[in-house]
Motif scaffolding. Structure first.
Motif, PDB file in Angstrom:
ATOM      1  N   GLU A   1       0.840  -1.210   0.000  1.00 18.72           N
ATOM      2  CA  GLU A   1       0.000   0.000   0.000  1.00 18.72           C
ATOM      3  C   GLU A   1       0.875   1.259   0.000  1.00 18.72           C
ATOM      4  O   GLU A   1       1.692   1.423   0.919  1.00 18.72           O
ATOM      5  CB  GLU A   1      -0.859  -0.033   1.264  1.00 18.72           C
ATOM      6  CG  GLU A   1      -1.787   1.124   1.427  1.00 18.72           C
ATOM      7  CD  GLU A   1      -3.194   0.797   0.965  1.00 18.72           C
ATOM      8  OE1 GLU A   1      -3.484   1.014  -0.218  1.00 18.72           O
ATOM      9  OE2 GLU A   1      -3.972   0.336   1.786  1.00 18.72           O
ATOM     10  N   GLY A   2       0.708   2.109  -1.002  1.00 18.03           N
ATOM     11  CA  GLY A   2       1.507   3.332  -1.076  1.00 18.03           C
ATOM     12  C   GLY A   2       1.287   4.246   0.113  1.00 18.03           C
ATOM     13  O   GLY A   2       2.231   4.824   0.663  1.00 18.03           O
ATOM     14  N   ALA A   3       0.034   4.343   0.554  1.00 18.74           N
ATOM     15  CA  ALA A   3      -0.301   5.268   1.644  1.00 18.74           C
ATOM     16  C   ALA A   3       0.290   4.834   2.974  1.00 18.74           C
ATOM     17  O   ALA A   3       0.364   5.618   3.906  1.00 18.74           O
ATOM     18  CB  ALA A   3      -1.820   5.386   1.774  1.00 18.74           C
ATOM     19  N   GLU A   4       0.715   3.548   3.056  1.00 21.46           N
ATOM     20  CA  GLU A   4       1.230   3.036   4.327  1.00 21.46           C
ATOM     21  C   GLU A   4       2.637   3.568   4.596  1.00 21.46           C
ATOM     22  O   GLU A   4       3.098   3.573   5.734  1.00 21.46           O
ATOM     23  CB  GLU A   4       1.230   1.501   4.285  1.00 21.46           C
ATOM     24  CG  GLU A   4       1.383   0.872   5.641  1.00 21.46           C
ATOM     25  CD  GLU A   4       1.415  -0.652   5.580  1.00 21.46           C
ATOM     26  OE1 GLU A   4       0.997  -1.221   4.558  1.00 21.46           O
ATOM     27  OE2 GLU A   4       1.878  -1.245   6.554  1.00 21.46           O
ATOM     28  N   ASN A   5       3.328   4.029   3.536  1.00 18.11           N
ATOM     29  CA  ASN A   5       4.720   4.484   3.701  1.00 18.11           C
ATOM     30  C   ASN A   5       4.796   5.745   4.574  1.00 18.11           C
ATOM     31  O   ASN A   5       3.951   6.606   4.469  1.00 18.11           O
ATOM     32  CB  ASN A   5       5.348   4.778   2.335  1.00 18.11           C
ATOM     33  CG  ASN A   5       5.431   3.507   1.515  1.00 18.11           C
ATOM     34  OD1 ASN A   5       5.634   2.430   2.059  1.00 18.11           O
ATOM     35  ND2 ASN A   5       5.256   3.635   0.215  1.00 18.11           N
TER      36      ASN A   5
END
Lengths: 82, 405
Positions: free
Chosen positions: A78-82
């Motif tokens: 998930e990109g937003a998790e970074n």
């Protein structure tokens, strides 16, 4: 009349479409259904395509994602998790 | 951090006033739940910075499902680590929102064990909403919920959790069994509810009478609103009782009838039922004297949506009257035809109402095999440059007319 394709055959074809266009195109369930009914012709109808999508998801090879609409993709971080 | 008093001067403002405050509830939870405590901190920061600090996720969910989990992440994870993941779960609510206190306690126990303990009873979709958990907690929560007999609701481009008013369970005006239909649709469309296969979301909302307590006409793609087609039931003695007790029937009932189909002579109320538009005003004002007719069913409307910013639509009449009784074959056939046409031709993120606007109601009706009827017309056409030549007969010069005998 041609013999109907198997669920595995159709789901494999779907998986290949998704994998080959990763990063360029996001596939909705309806897009995949249209693509495989075109590819397999008489050998694949909407019900079979639906079963193939279910197989793809339940096997864990693909997941549903939501980015302003629901898509079917290969699992990724998930990109937003970074 | 939990247990310590966090300073939240901005949020404290939201505790003032006569209404219950969500801030007060989060503060109570924050005393024992670190997630709720960090939520307070991040919210305070959002008010200070005048910007939301949430990021949308798009992948998290439970195996096999494409809906029910809405991914959220903090963009300040170092500062508020306990809300670095803060996913929402939509839980499919029982029809009519009836729970036992025992089940509510068990639901809350699951949520306090695996999440923030904060809930929203209920979300605008109708679901029971669990606010805030981590990705690794999703499968365990799902497992415990299913053991309790609950399932996730819809999200994304699927059939959203159908919702309804309390219907015949508590309301004598319900013209069909909204809870039975809601349960039936939920079970019938399980596949469509959990596996998104449409251009965009699809909402069913069921109201038992035209009061439309769930506002289905404004916020569901298919609004199913109870109605009747015979005469309003009148209890003359009860009407007289209202008059005797001081109600001004002429002013409060008759003069407020939008169809002007009522008359009051000081003794008896008369209703021109053919002109009644089923607005429910008179029945609401004199519930002991008037009631919907006995030949009850529902009106099916299509195409509303209530987005937050712009583009709201109200539903339009599709089927003016249908008897809604199990096995609901006629309704299911209609819905399936609509889904097929919309799935085949709808654009991404195009709701059915927008689709109908794009292709035109005439084309849509033809595609789903429904004949146009006057009840579908909201008002006369406004554009004088629309012509219907194909319906005009050629103008005669009179030469082919027979002379009168």
């Amino acid at each position: 009349m041609a013999e109907q394709a198997t669920v595995e055959e159709v789901s494999e074809a779907m998986f290949k479409m998704i994998r080959d266009s990763m990063g360029q195109k996001k596939w909705k369930a309806t897009d995949l259904t249209k693509a495989v009914t075109e590819l397999f012709g008489e050998r694949c109808d909407k019900t079979l395509a639906k079963s193939a999508i279910r197989e793809l998801i339940e096997s864990g090879k693909c997941v549903y994602t939501y980015f302003g609409g629901s898509f079917i993709e290969i699992p990724h971080k998930e990109g937003a998790e970074n | 951090m939990a247990g310590k008093k966090r300073k939240t001067p901005q949020l404290d403002q939201l505790e003032k006033g006569a209404w219950p405050s969500f801030v007060k509830e989060i503060k109570t939870s924050a005393e024992k739940n670190p997630m709720a405590d960090d939520l307070l901190g991040q919210l305070e920061r959002s008010y200070e910075d005048r910007i939301g600090h949430w990021k949308h996720g798009g992948i998290v969910g439970v195996l096999g499902y494409g809906g029910g989990v809405i991914g959220r992440y903090s963009d300040l994870p170092e500062e508020f680590p306990n809300v670095s993941h803060f996913h929402t779960l939509r839980i499919n609510q029982p029809a009519g929102w009836f729970y036992t206190s025992d089940v509510l306690r068990k639901l809350c126990d699951i949520w306090e064990k695996h999440g923030s303990g904060l809930t929203n009873m209920h979300g605008s979709t109708g679901d029971l909403v669990f606010l805030g958990t981590r990705t690794e907690e999703l499968e365990p929560i799902f497992q415990e919920l299913t053991e309790l007999g609950f399932d996730l609701g819809g999200s994304g481009s699927d059939v959203r959790t159908p919702s309804c008013c309390c219907g015949k369970a508590r309301c004598e005006w319900a013209c069909y069994d909204t809870m039975a239909l809601t349960y039936f649709l939920t079970m019938h469309y399980q596949d469509e509810l959990h596996r998104p296969a449409f251009p965009y979301k699809w909402k069913f909302k069921m109201s038992g009478c035209p009061n439309d307590c769930v506002a289905s006409i404004a916020r569901s793609d298919m609004s199913i609103i109870g109605t009747w087609r015979d005469d309003i039931q009148v209890d003359k003695a009860a009407v007289a009782e209202y008059a005797k007790s001081g109600m001004n029937i002429q002013r409060d009932v008759v003069d407020n009838c939008p169809a002007k189909c009522m008359a009051w002579d000081g003794k008896e109320i008369k209703i021109d039922n053919k002109s009644c538009v089923k607005c429910m005003h008179c029945i609401n004002v004199m519930p002991k004297a008037l009631a919907p007719g006995k030949d009850r069913g529902a009106c099916i409307l299509i195409g509303s949506k209530a987005p937050i910013i712009e583009g709201a639509l109200l539903s339009s009449v599709l089927i003016p009257f249908i008897k809604l009784e199990p096995p609901y074959t006629e309704l299911i056939e209609l819905v399936d035809r609509i889904h097929e046409v919309w799935s085949e031709n709808g654009k991404n993120r195009e709701r059915i109402g927008e689709f109908i606007q794009r292709v035109g109601m005439g084309n849509f009706l033809e595609a789903i095999g429904v004949e146009p009827i006057p009840e579908m017309v909201a008002h006369p056409r406004e554009n004088p440059y629309v012509f219907y030549e194909e319906f005009f007969e050629e103008e005669s010069d009179g030469s082919d007319e027979q002379a009168p005998k």
